[in-house]
Write a protein that holds these residues in place. Structure first.
Motif, PDB file in Angstrom:
ATOM      1  N   UNK A  21       4.108   7.532  80.922  1.00 51.83           N
ATOM      2  CA  UNK A  21       3.760   7.033  79.788  1.00 51.83           C
ATOM      3  C   UNK A  21       3.150   7.990  78.901  1.00 51.83           C
ATOM      4  N   UNK A  22       3.634   8.114  77.455  1.00 51.89           N
ATOM      5  CA  UNK A  22       2.811   9.138  76.530  1.00 51.89           C
ATOM      6  C   UNK A  22       1.313   8.376  76.523  1.00 51.89           C
ATOM      7  N   UNK A  23       1.386   7.199  76.192  1.00 49.57           N
ATOM      8  CA  UNK A  23      -0.090   6.506  76.041  1.00 49.57           C
ATOM      9  C   UNK A  23       0.426   4.963  75.551  1.00 49.57           C
ATOM     10  N   UNK A  24      -0.915   4.332  75.039  1.00 42.89           N
ATOM     11  CA  UNK A  24      -0.501   3.116  74.557  1.00 42.89           C
ATOM     12  C   UNK A  24       0.021   3.109  73.179  1.00 42.89           C
TER      13      UNK A  24
ATOM     14  N   UNK B 254       3.400   0.519  76.214  1.00 38.35           N
ATOM     15  CA  UNK B 254       3.237   1.957  76.546  1.00 38.35           C
ATOM     16  C   UNK B 254       4.266   2.701  75.899  1.00 38.35           C
TER      17      UNK B 254
ATOM     18  N   UNK C  98      -3.726   6.670  81.305  1.00 39.56           N
ATOM     19  CA  UNK C  98      -2.255   6.509  81.019  1.00 39.56           C
ATOM     20  C   UNK C  98      -1.875   7.158  80.118  1.00 39.56           C
TER      21      UNK C  98
ATOM     22  N   UNK D 267      -1.844   9.709  77.158  1.00 39.55           N
ATOM     23  CA  UNK D 267      -3.246  10.088  76.395  1.00 39.55           C
ATOM     24  C   UNK D 267      -4.055   9.100  76.044  1.00 39.55           C
ATOM     25  N   UNK D 268      -3.784   7.776  76.800  1.00 38.12           N
ATOM     26  CA  UNK D 268      -4.492   6.597  76.543  1.00 38.12           C
ATOM     27  C   UNK D 268      -5.428   6.181  77.633  1.00 38.12           C
ATOM     28  N   UNK D 269      -6.059   5.069  77.526  1.00 37.56           N
ATOM     29  CA  UNK D 269      -7.012   4.699  78.701  1.00 37.56           C
ATOM     30  C   UNK D 269      -6.966   3.334  78.599  1.00 37.56           C
TER      31      UNK D 269
END
Lengths: 134, 134
Positions: free
Chosen positions: A3-6, A82, B49, B51-53
């Motif tokens: 996943x790139x992120x949220x 995500x 996850x 670039x997020x958390x």
């Protein structure tokens, strides 16, 4: 899944206008898009908060997924999404890693992106979405 | 409040090791930090996850805030935290804009950052945190 992120956090709300006003007032939220999807019984707004995004979801009718969620849980956090490069390969990969899909194939979400949901039972109670926003 | 964006999403879990394994397996999550805070009755892991958390929260005892949350709601989404430059001015600003604080003054959170929580009744059912991570 890499996943790139949220991409966003989905929040179920009772009144979309009121919730939007709250996010504008408290967090300087900026409405990115607002849509009404009659056939899904939902009205939604994507709101930018700094460099992140929340998705506010209101039910057009109690007998809809968001309406039933609100009846059961009240307003509050609904899902985490995500960002992924490709939803099709992401959902296949998630299934291969043991997740239970709600959408085994990508579908087009309210805002026109490819999306797929994973069942919360696979993710410790968290309804989880993967989304590709290009 | 001018939030930089979502700092993390807090998730209440029944078993921290199992939840960590799930986030590693499904989303290539990487443990950033893990702490056990006896006096708050909580064990927590911050997991990157992309670039997020996400912050996974497990109760050390049923008679703790996270334990009571789990008893009432089961595992799932617990709070949303926004990154701000200064928690003290952020919480004062939020109160001035009509939010009801849980923490009227900043306190030090589990991971050593300054944090403050806003009551979910002020934010349409979403327990909301502001955090300054330097």
């Amino acid at each position: 899944v890499e996943a790139r992120g949220i991409h966003h956090v989905g929040l179920a709300v009772l009144d979309l206008d009121e919730a939007l006003a709250t996010y504008e007032r408290l967090f300087d939220g900026r409405v990115e898009r607002r849509v009404r999807v009659e056939e899904q019984g939902v009205e939604a707004a994507s709101v930018l908060v700094g460099g992140s995004r929340v998705e506010l979801l209101a039910a057009l009718d109690p007998e809809t997924p968001v309406g039933r969620f609100l009846a059961k849980h009240g307003p509050g956090m609904h899902h985490v999404a995500y960002a992924v490069d490709d939803v099709g390969s992401a959902i296949r990969d998630l299934v291969a890693r043991g997740a239970e899909p709600i959408d085994a194939e990508p579908r087009v979400g309210m805002f026109g992106h490819e999306i797929a949901f994973v069942h919360p039972d696979s993710v410790h109670g968290v309804l989880t979405e993967v989304v590709s926003s290009g």
